[in-house]
Scaffold this active site. Sequence first.
Site, short mmCIF file in Angstrom:
data_model
loop_
_atom_site.label_atom_id
_atom_site.label_comp_id
_atom_site.label_asym_id
_atom_site.label_seq_id
_atom_site.Cartn_x
_atom_site.Cartn_y
_atom_site.Cartn_z
CB CYS A 2 30.25 68.03 56.37
SG CYS A 2 30.59 69.45 55.33
CE LYS A 591 35.69 69.18 70.09
NZ LYS A 591 36.46 70.06 70.97
#
Length: 596
Positions: A2, A591
């Site tokens: 997030c 990522k």
Amino acid sequence: MCGIFGYSGNKNSNDLVFNGLKRLEYRGYDSWGIAVLDGNKIYQYKDIGLVKQNPKLKKLPKSNVGIGHTRWATHGGVTKTNAHPHISTNGDFTLVQNGMVENFDALKRELRKDGYKFESQTDTEVIVKIVERELKKNISFKKALMTAFKRLEGRNTVAVLDAKSNKIYAIKNGSPLVVGIAKDGIYLASDSLSFSPHTKKIIVLDDYDMVEIDGKDYVVSNIKDGKKKKPEIRTLKYQYEDIDKGKYPHFMLKEIVEQQRTILYATDYNEKELEPLVKQIRKSRKVYLLGAGTAGFAAGQIAFFLRTIAKVDAMEIKSYEFKSYLPVISSKDLIIAISQSGETADTIEPLEVFKKEGCKIASIVNMYGTTISRMSDYEYYTNAGPEICVASTKVFTAQSAWGYLLSMTLAGKYKTARSKLKKLTKSLDEMFSKKSFNYIKNKICKTLVDKEHFFILGKGENASIAYEGALKIKEISYKHVEGFSAGELKHGVIALIEKGTPVIGIIPSGEHMDDSKDLISGMEQVKARGALTIGIGASEYSGLEIFDYYISTPQINTLGSIANVIPFQLISYFLSVLLGNNIDKPRNLAKSVTVK
Ligand code: M6R
């Protein structure tokens, strides 16, 4: 995972938060949301999917203060209701979170008993309700938020927009949070890259720090002792104005091609800069290289270089498997952490434990001012620039090249290392040519597109390359690919080979070790069982009949291993283009994996 973004100042926060979220999308791209203030009223917009403009978003009142969030779902599915920000029942404040409330169940039960009802399935809403319950005690908003935060277990970072005070409050624990200080106002984000065009001046918050942002002013305090802090303001070395794909259709291809430069950036250290680490390695009993995923394979590659080039007793530990090493680790050992983001929870946890054991910590990280760098006694950076595609490419070769330079320096061959690295990058030209792309896309990938299971064989300097090659293809193409040490073939793997099964062998130059012979004989054995064979490596073997396809790579001593990973990146890319997959944001991945 997030991403959190916030802004307060004299510019339009709606646009700044929107653009910031686009830059943070790599951290999670399930859903997103923005909240802004107009007078004392909060307005928000949430959506699922990628961060994109929408007429409803444009209708939000223009504001100078706002927060936003990109979500990677942990609790509850991908819906607008579960997207952040989560607003309080009376609309007085709204909150975004990065992390995971580990005692979420117990807290939710407790709140339900007290009559609280929930709209979403998220752990975030639980935080909102605890703050609401605290506020009923007639205490300040700041106190209510601090008390609520202290109830949370796990690594959590929150940012809150409070309508009554017109302020943003944020508290950090575990998950990263960076404050950007600009002339126009104060930025707040999960990484400094997202506000990079606006300022180079940053404050990296420590765990349990709270920042209170009021217009263009800010105050940092520690919520444990309640005391104000004078945080260190760091100036970033690089500022990234535009993060775009340039002439490339995807970030992945851009980042693959950038490797010619990034290998050199990562190894742009002089002997003096490497000396403190070199000395520490010399006096350490053992060196452990720590990382997960691609960084874990780079750890394996660096450990290989340290053993074979510098004769250092080095081995890799997968970050998430650190516990079994605790009984044998000693304060005389050195840990080198490998990470692109510097925020991987699986890597931070063992570092905390090893640090307590008295081990020295070094790190090679790509992002600046991160948790891992700040925990390190010896801080190094790959300097490869923003890596936006979720699948790591240029950072893997940057990490490996840095490990090669370090090993050669330990062996007293610093100058040779630098000239070999230059030679390597020059000789990558051919791999990035139209001819090479055409061959990989139209010959190799078109053959692979209908296959479901592939196998990759490597050995010695190419063992970690085989694992990384397999991960790269898996991540984007969603094909089942396994990398093996070629030595495993006869011990079981060969049972999987049937007519047409693709097997990719990484063939080093015959100049060193016997690995090339072993690889060739392994490829002969799979060919005899009908495998579709692809060779990657030394050009001297490109004409052998056992190969259906062959990609030659420059073999500059052991640096050939670094070059050998690039064809896997290209196969992963072109195969996924043919499959029509989302290249830069593959399904289910983020990522930066900041939760456990
Ligand atoms: O940020 P880090 O390098 O610590 O991340 C570790 C892994 O999560 C990361 O390498 C992951 O495996 C990548 N998606 C690989 O392409």
